[in-house]
Design an enzyme around this catalytic site. Structure first.
Site, PDB file in Angstrom:
ATOM      1  N   GLY C 488       0.819  -1.214   0.000  1.00  0.00           N
ATOM      2  CA  GLY C 488       0.000   0.000   0.000  1.00  0.00           C
ATOM      3  C   GLY C 488       0.843   1.249   0.000  1.00  0.00           C
ATOM      4  O   GLY C 488       0.381   2.340  -0.334  1.00  0.00           O
ATOM      5  N   ALA C 733      16.336  10.989  -2.637  1.00  0.00           N
ATOM      6  CA  ALA C 733      15.236  10.601  -1.752  1.00  0.00           C
ATOM      7  C   ALA C 733      15.700   9.764  -0.564  1.00  0.00           C
ATOM      8  O   ALA C 733      16.665   9.010  -0.661  1.00  0.00           O
ATOM      9  CB  ALA C 733      14.193   9.830  -2.547  1.00  0.00           C
ATOM     10  N   GLY C 737       7.725   6.273   4.552  1.00  0.00           N
ATOM     11  CA  GLY C 737       6.737   5.306   5.086  1.00  0.00           C
ATOM     12  C   GLY C 737       6.439   5.375   6.570  1.00  0.00           C
ATOM     13  O   GLY C 737       5.298   5.558   6.972  1.00  0.00           O
ATOM     14  N   GLU C 738       7.455   5.215   7.400  1.00  0.00           N
ATOM     15  CA  GLU C 738       7.197   5.144   8.835  1.00  0.00           C
ATOM     16  C   GLU C 738       7.173   6.513   9.508  1.00  0.00           C
ATOM     17  O   GLU C 738       6.565   6.686  10.554  1.00  0.00           O
ATOM     18  CB  GLU C 738       8.293   4.325   9.522  1.00  0.00           C
ATOM     19  CG  GLU C 738       8.403   2.917   9.040  1.00  0.00           C
ATOM     20  CD  GLU C 738       9.664   2.284   9.586  1.00  0.00           C
ATOM     21  OE1 GLU C 738       9.554   1.436  10.474  1.00  0.00           O
ATOM     22  OE2 GLU C 738      10.758   2.643   9.137  1.00  0.00           O
TER      23      GLU C 738
END
Lengths: 289, 154, 787
Positions: C488, C733, C737-738
């Site tokens: 996702g 980059a 995410g976290e």
């Protein structure tokens, strides 16, 4: 994964009663199913037969007649109630309570009569029905009964319904002409939740007829009659409200569970009762810094 | 008990055999192999099994299969017509309104229903309409924007 | 430092997700959708006790039940599995260690038959005293969750202490903490806590296993890390890796809970018992709560020494993580928290002990943030408490101690020049929330503002690596094969953009193969740690350049120019400065064919890899070394409104800033920021495992384990993307995410002090908990007494 059972979909009340008689305690009635299917899955109930009453047309009556009141049939969904203009106008406590039940998708499925038949102490619609003095109408092979809502609940998930008896409708009499009311509900989130505490308040007769009822604070939804009586007497309105708040607290017996502690629930009973009465009786709330 | 029911499933009339104790979700996924409808909690909490029955969103885990006899059912597989996406589907793509995708069908179908409910589809209205469906990835914001924007373009 | 190319065509654009169409049409494949010929179904029988001896298991009736193919108990599988400490049984053996542990598995032709047979199983238990609190677990004489801890094999990076409940002890020493306290003017000690929580992936754990009589093993599973599943299974069963195939389609949410290895060994062994037929296990929602792994709880104790002028001089830290019944990822969570222990601040003297402790709770695993959500709650509350003690503004105090490039981290690493900038993040959110300007309260509803910062590095072995393949087709389109899974987070899309940029090929002409299969997919260590974009991104870059090199090899022969003089753009290779002299990509990628049939070159397959550079194991005593591939920084500021009658909090505005180096896809970054922030709020304000006195979970369903819904989101959420590029990251980059789910709840707690003067130290900060603090304040009851 549900356990096995037989599904029936009678088309008349008569047929439904025949089936209820045939299976006795081993039958479960299905309306919206939002409680029953969960109980089936969790093996809390293992009926031989599930009787779906949604195909019985006469049970889907939703009708308000001035002077005679509002009739809500056994298969009327919350969504239907919210969309029916007379409910919003004449029974605002009910409308507000219904609006807080679960989420919109479930409200298009679940029914008010199903809610009271499940007889959860947290039933949101029960306090509203209590303050409107609703009457539950049942049918059975031996005829039917008209049961005041206050006598309907007998314990946690228990009602006075007997074997072979089904609820046909709930009738809310015409409310007093100047009735105002509200339903305040405490939740753990803003979106949807079971009531940690639900407070229904109705004020009429120029402030003399005050009715208070509660969800999630006792084994059954309860009406606080002692607190209501305070307003029949003369005296300072603020003092009366405080007295009513104390009596309301005395008339409930909440427990601590995973949703809320007893202390928090008692506090909510107090503060919601006070807030509702202040607003309905036109008393300016005193902001304590 | 096995019985035959008639449904209009994604626009096609069908007769299907169902057991009394099956849920609609079980019927769709396990028997009709419509795997686009997802299975999340089996108790109406998560809403990811939502489909449209008679053009109304329902959580299919709470509906018994025999109950839908005679009903029209729309699942995510039936939404795109003749190879072209429904407006709500396009909007979800444009707004990046999906992540893991397991709840997407439920939101798309509910959004599709909401678009047919008339005007006044603002953020608050959308949030209320989708409160019955959980998403653990997106934080809902792009889903709400996708539905509001699709309503605006209608 | 912004020296990266500005002329990017695909990178930095909000291109639609490459997985959009399948997901929007309902045809995307998830493990639960897979049906295999002869597939059998499983129902588990779970322990009702948190800690008990298994005296007897009666399976006779179930074995005779209709459709039953196999009934398995723990002794059928006399081996253990474990990620770092080899402590876990496939099914409970001898004793159960938490309420919800699988004891028996029933395999039948249909799920219904498995359910019916499972009801016929009887298990006799002898209850033992459970350990239900980490502080109790550490007391001398506490019941042991693992009596045989000393016998377990474990990774050298972790340090179990046999004869105790300590699954691993991490220690860190930097500078001289005692000296630091002596140099301090103010010393403040505080304790903080939070319970276990669930990932609540909306797809429950689902696995299908097949153990064929010829010794081959096939697995279809909702696992974040197919290669880890294969590796651990290979070690546990002694089966070589080439005999194990792991297939992972789309995953319906992971958040760390599907990392490592979970129920795959069980279904594989059940299949062996069932003669090699595939066996499926799909957890119910209740099992997802009580049987699947969870996120650890935390008890934290901080002692901070500061100068009057605001410099932090010393920090003494104790973190105790509630690992539950098995160590699994928990020990590495404890280690990660240990080396990031101070938060994004420079502290010259640090002494940290981070323990991962066994209890009779469900076992803990990775959860998005990997220990950082937990300890940042303590650190970022403490920052506010210390600032207040000093009479200093919380923003100013944080800036004063900000860990800037050139300063050392707790492990003694000098923060690299091109690391992100915590100070920029803090300033950005403070500015956008109008820090310092008192919010205007609505009648009777106080408002307040709060801030909290965050940092994180991937927690991974120093040799973690990733690989990628780019395979060209005859028409000039390409397939991108990845090892990182799509849970996702949008990895497929961002990595396709990177490939597109490197190859000058439109994203639509690159198909990301939408599954991982260990037989054919390139290796990637794990889909965890916010490492995918960075590491797999670098691997994709290398694969693209490798493919490009092969294409140029062919083109240089055909065009008779040096490779150095070739340019690839818009699906065409041409001679530099002479765009009219060139060849279409499709003429080259399968070998160039001359009119007479001669061919030059052949099918182009690019291959790339990336291994984390210059990382080291940490010193076992001082914790010094190089654990971090990258440090990513961020901050949140909030404005909240409180209803003092109920304790309900409304987040009016949330501002988040992250220095992610480069947003490869800004729409996906936004999705991560919105989604992570809400997960953080949901965990912090609503979620927790609540147990009865016997250790049974009281809220194993989504009715009473509330997670945030659409009407619970902040009214406004502004996301600020800061792009100080990391020079070795793909296009600069770092990944996000976290990061997005760290510290939001702490900013809210800090804002609650601003609004109503209450100091919260435990999560979740439910409405009732806030109300209790309001009451305590009125009645002048000490905060510690509020439970």
């Amino acid at each position: 994964m549900l356990p096995k059972f037989l599904y029936h979909a009678p088309e008349t009340i008569h047929e439904a009663l025949e089936l209820l008689n045939k299976y006795g305690r081993e039958a479960k009635l299905l309306a919206g199913g939002t409680d029953l299917v969960v109980d089936l899955r969790e093996r809390k109930t293992r009926p031989k037969a599930v009787i779906d009453i949604k195909r019985i047309k006469e049970l889907n009556v939703l009708k308000y007649e001035p002077g005679r009141g509002l009739v809500i049939g056994a298969t009327v969904t919350y969504h239907q109630i919210l969309e029916y203009e007379p409910v919003r106008k004449k029974y605002p406590v009910l409308w507000e309570a219904v609006k807080t039940v679960a989420d919109e998708i479930l409200r298009m499925r679940a029914t008010l009569v199903g809610n009271i038949c499940t007889a959860s102490p947290a039933a949101d619609t029960a306090p509203a029905l209590l303050v409107y003095d609703a009457v539950v109408e049942t049918a059975s092979k031996n005829g039917g009964r008209k049961i005041p809502i206050e006598n309907f609940f007998t314990g946690v998930k228990k009602t006075v319904l007997e074997e072979g008896e089904m609820v046909v409708s709930v009738t809310l009499p015409e409310p007093p002409a100047d009735a105002k009311g509200t339903y305040l509900k405490a939740m753990r989130v803003w979106s949807e939740d079971l009531a940690l505490v639900g407070v229904a308040a109705l004020v009429a007769d120029g402030g003399k007829d005050v009715r208070l009822a509660y969800a999630s604070v006792a084994p059954t939804p309860v009406r606080a009659r002692k607190a209501e009586k305070v307003f029949r007497e003369d005296g300072d309105i603020r003092e009366k409200i405080e007295k009513a708040v104390e009596l309301a607290v005395a008339s409930v017996s909440p427990i601590s569970d995973v949703r809320a502690s007893k202390e928090y629930r008692l506090h909510l009973v107090k503060t919601f009762t006070r807030n509702a009465l202040n607003r309905l009786l036109g008393v300016e709330a005193v902001v304590v810094a | 008990m096995l019985r035959s029911i008639k449904v209009v499933l994604n626009g096609v009339e069908r007769t299907v055999d169902v057991e009394d104790h099956w849920t609609l979700l079980w019927l769709l996924r396990e028997k009709l192999k419509l795997k686009g409808t997802k299975h999340g909690c089996d108790r109406g909490d998560c809403g990811i099994c939502t489909v449209l029955v008679n053009n109304t969103p329902v959580k299919s885990c709470l509906v018994l299969a025999p109950e839908v006899n005679g009903a029209e059912i729309l699942t995510i597989e039936g939404l795109a017509k003749e190879g072209s996406l429904a407006p709500i589907q396009k909007s979800f793509i444009e707004h990046s309104a999906l992540q893991c995708g397991i709840c997407t069908a439920a939101f798309v179908l509910t959004g599709h229903w909401l678009l047919q409910q008339g005007d006044g589809v603002d953020r608050k209205r959308v949030a209320e309409a989708i409160d019955g469906i959980l998403c653990r990835c997106t934080g809902y914001r792009q889903i709400i924007e996708a539905i509001v924007d699709a309503a605006r373009k209608k | 430092m912004k020296n990266f190319r500005e002329d990017l065509k695909y990178v930095g654009k909000p291109v639609p997700r490459v997985d959009s169409y399948e997901k929007i049409l309902g045809v995307a494949e998830y493990t639960g959708d897979i049906e295999l010929p002869g597939m059998l179904h499983t129902k588990l029988v779970l322990s009702p006790y948190a800690h008990a001896k298994i005296k007897a298991i009666h399976t006779e009736k179930a074995r005779k039940a209709s459709g039953v193919v196999a009934v398995a108990v723990g002794d059928d599988f006399p081996f253990r599995v474990g990620l770092y400490v080899n402590d876990r049984n496939v099914l409970a053996r001898k004793k159960v260690r938490w309420a919800g542990e699988p004891v028996v598995a029933v395999v039948a032709e249909t799920l219904e038959q498995a359910y019916e047979a499972a009801e016929l199983i009887e298990v006799e238990y002898e209850p033992l005293q459970p350990v239900l609190d980490v502080r109790d677990a550490l007391k001398p004489g506490a019941p042991l969750v693992h009596e045989e801890l000393g016998e377990y094999a474990h990774s050298p990076a972790f340090h179990p202490i046999p004869g105790t409940n300590i699954a691993s002890r991490f220690t860190l020493k930097k500078g001289d903490v005692e000296l630091g306290f002596k140099q301090s003017d103010v010393i403040l000690e505080n304790e903080f806590m939070m319970p276990q929580v669930s990932h609540v992936p909306l797809e429950t754990h689902t696995s299908i296993g097949q153990y064929m009589p010829d010794g081959k093993i096939k697995i279809w599973t909702s696992a974040q890390s197919p290669f880890t599943v294969r590796h651990i299974l290979s070690v546990s069963l002694g089966v070589p890796e080439h005999k194990i195939s792991v297939y992972v389609p789309y995953i319906g949410g992971g958040f760390g809970g599907k990392a490592g290895i979970n129920f795959e060994p069980l279904v594989v062994m059940l299949s062996k018992m069932a003669g090699g037929r595939p066996v499926k296990l799909e957890l119910t929602r209740e099992e997802q709560f009580i049987t699947a792994p969870v996120r650890q709880g935390l008890y934290a104790k901080l002692k901070t020494g500061v100068k009057r002028s605001g410099e932090i001089m010393a920090e003494k830290i104790l973190y105790v993580y509630d690992a539950g019944a098995y160590a699994d990822y928990g020990v590495n969570v404890g280690r990660a928290a240990g080396y990031s222990c101070t938060g994004p601040y420079y502290v010259p003297n640090v002494e940290t002990e981070s323990l991962t402790v066994y209890t009779n709770h469900p076992w803990g695993t990775a959860f998005r943030g990997f220990g950082h959500f937990e300890f940042l709650w303590a650190i970022e509350r403490q920052m506010d408490l210390v600032a207040r003690e000093l009479g200093m503004d919380p923003v100013e105090f944080r800036l004063k101690n900000a860990l800037l490039p050139g300063k050392t981290t707790p492990t003694g690493e000098v923060l690299r020049e091109d690391a992100g900038r915590i100070d920029e993040c803090i300033r950005a959110v403070a500015s956008r929330i109008d820090w310092g300007k008192k919010p205007v309260a609505a009648a009777g509803k106080p408002r307040g503002k709060g801030i909290a910062a965050l940092w994180k590095a991937p927690a991974m072995p120093p040799n973690a690596s990733s690989a990628a393949f780019i395979k060209f087709n005859e028409d000039g389109t390409a397939e991108l094969l990845l090892g990182i899974t799509e849970i996702g987070q949008g990895a497929e899309t961002a990595l396709a953009q990177i490939a597109a940029e490197e190859l000058g090929l439109p994203v639509e002409k690159i198909k990301v193969v939408p599954f991982r299969h260990t037989d054919v997919s390139p290796y990637s260590w794990q889909t965890v740690a916010s490492r995918g974009l960075f590491m797999d991104g670098r691997a994709v870059q290398m694969a693209a350049r490798d493919a490009k090199n092969q294409i140029f090899d062919i083109a240089s022969q055909v065009l008779r120019v040096s490779k150095e003089d070739l340019v690839l753009s818009d699906e065409r290779v041409h001679v530099r400065g002479r765009p009219e002299v060139g060849l279409e990509l499709r003429q080259l990628v399968n070998g160039y064919v001359y009119p007479n049939g001669n061919v030059v070159g052949g099918p182009v397959i690019g291959r790339g890899f990336y291994s984390a550079a210059r990382l080291t194991y940490l010193d076992p005593e001082t914790g010094q070394g190089y654990p971090a591939l990258k440090w990513t920084f961020g901050a949140h500021a909030v404005e909240v409104e409180v209803d003092p009658d109920t304790g309900m909090v409304k987040v009016l505005k949330l501002v988040s800033a992250f220095d992610i180096g480069k947003a490869i896809n800004p729409a996906i970054v936004l999705g991560q920021a919105y989604g992570g922030a809400l997960q953080s709020m949901s965990l912090g304000l609503l979620e927790g495992y609540f147990y009865d006195e016997k250790g049974r979970m009281l809220n194993p369903n989504l009715t009473d384990y509330k997670i945030a819904r659409a009407s619970d989101i902040p009214e406004e959420h502004e996301v600020i993307i800061i792009e100080n590029p990391q020079l070795d990251g793909p296009f600069g980059a770092r990944g996000i995410g976290e990061l997005s789910m760290l510290s939001v709840e702490t900013a809210i707690a800090n804002a609650l002090y601003d609004a109503i003067g209450i100091d919260l130290k435990n999560l979740p900060i439910t409405a009732e908990y806030i109300w209790k603090h309001i009451q305590a304040k009125k009645e002048k009851i000490p905060v510690e007494a509020v439970t």
